[in-house]
Enzyme design. Structure first.
Site: not given
Ligand SMILES: [Zn+2]
Ligand SMILES: [Zn+2]
Length: 346
Positions: A199-200
């Protein structure tokens, strides 16, 4: 009892921040660890950070802590020392934002929440204590060359759309809580493969990796520090980035370019474009991708309907907004299902 909240107006606090001479660093960090009394933890943390002139937004829950803060540069070491003195936070990765003036926060808010990342998991036997294995950029690249590896993007569609790992699988939902059971379902045929989640910044995929293990998967990995850390590690080590395009982030830039590839298309004309924007019509603010040409043609709006509202005098625009139910743009209703409103979460 010390004052644990601010009694000065927002405007004045902002003013004070801008008059501050000293530079601030913007830092983010998170850690999953059991906190038995989040309220007490919150109060202690507030006193310590307030003394160090820390601003920002922090969430505390029984499962851990998630923080986006700014600190005067001269207090950085004291802050680090304090955080490291809390046993489970000893050595926690502090991500320092680059290209940031440190002026994003002007108060300190620490909130107790049920979870640091809303997950919709009701199973009381689920715990964050058993997590997947961390991989760094080099290990990530190596695993990606293995045919026995499946990569899963745990972000939302609008994030995936402008940049993702080569061959990454998208979990088609706009909420993390829906994505978790979907990922378990979709990965059933790949139970024996290496499953890498990312994810980020790492906070979502770390939880997702624990959830996969909880559901009987064995070879689960997650990208340490997320795309943000991967991009900087790959750059430093001269590795070829297997992440292509832009990394969507929730700041004014709405994205950091990782490679020159433009993998998305303008939502209006279909030409290659990967610049997110919020519709300029205040009654809409739809988040969408718009090319420079269309930005001119539509005055930065998402439809002709929004453009016509945007070009009305402010008073007339206000009148129109009055009739609109909170959060819904009448001209854009048709667009609603497919695209997402700007949300300030990570
Ligand atoms: Zn266009
Ligand atoms: Zn609009």
């Amino acid at each position: 009892m010390a004052v644990l909240h601010n009694r000065v107006s927002q405007a004045e606090l902002k003013q004070r921040l801008y008059e501050e001479k000293e530079k601030r660093s913007t830092i983010s960090f998170y850690q999953y660890f059991p906190i038995s009394d989040p309220k007490q933890f919150r109060d202690d943390l507030y006193k310590a950070l307030n003394a160090l002139k820390v601003f920002g937004r922090i969430y505390v829950a029984q499962e851990g802590i998630n923080a986006q803060i700014s600190v005067p540069e001269t207090n950085f070491e004291a802050l680090q020392q304090y955080l490291y003195s809390i046993e489970p936070l000893n050595g926690v990765r502090l991500n320092i934002a680059v290209d940031d003036d440190g002026k994003s926060f002007w108060v300190l808010k620490i909130k107790v929440r049920e979870k640091i990342v809303a997950d919709g998991i009701n199973d009381p036997s689920f715990s964050m204590e058993k997590k997947g294995k961390y991989v760094n950029a080099e290990q990530m690249n190596r695993l990606l060359t293995d045919n026995n590896t499946v990569v899963i993007d745990m972000r939302n569609h609008y994030e995936y759309e402008v940049g993702h790992f080569v061959k990454a699988i998208e979990i088609p939902s706009d909420t993390f809580r829906e994505q978790l059971p979907m990922a378990v379902e979709m990965m059933q045929p790949h139970k024996d493969k290496n499953i890498i989640m990312y994810c980020t910044g790492g906070i979502r995929c770390e939880k997702a990796s624990a959830y996969m293990l909880h559901n009987g998967f064995n070879n689960v990995f997650h990208l340490e520090g997320g795309i943000i850390n991967y991009a900087s590690q790959a750059k430093q080590a001269g590795l070829e980035s297997q992440f292509i395009g832009k990394n969507f982030v929730f700041d004014d830039r709405l994205g950091e370019r990782v490679t020159e590839d433009i993998i998305a298309k303008c939502h209006q004309c279909g030409k290659p474009a990967d610049t997110h924007t919020n519709c300029k019509n205040d009654g809409c603010h739809l988040l969408f991708i718009q090319c420079a040409e269309c930005a001119k043609t539509y005055d930065g709006c998402c439809t002709l309907a929004c453009q016509s509202v945007y070009n009305l005098p402010p008073e007339a625009q206000k009148e129109i907004r009055k009739g609109i139910e909170e959060g819904i743009c009448i001209p854009c209703l048709v667009w609603r299902d497919a695209r997402v409103r700007h949300r300030s979460s990570s």
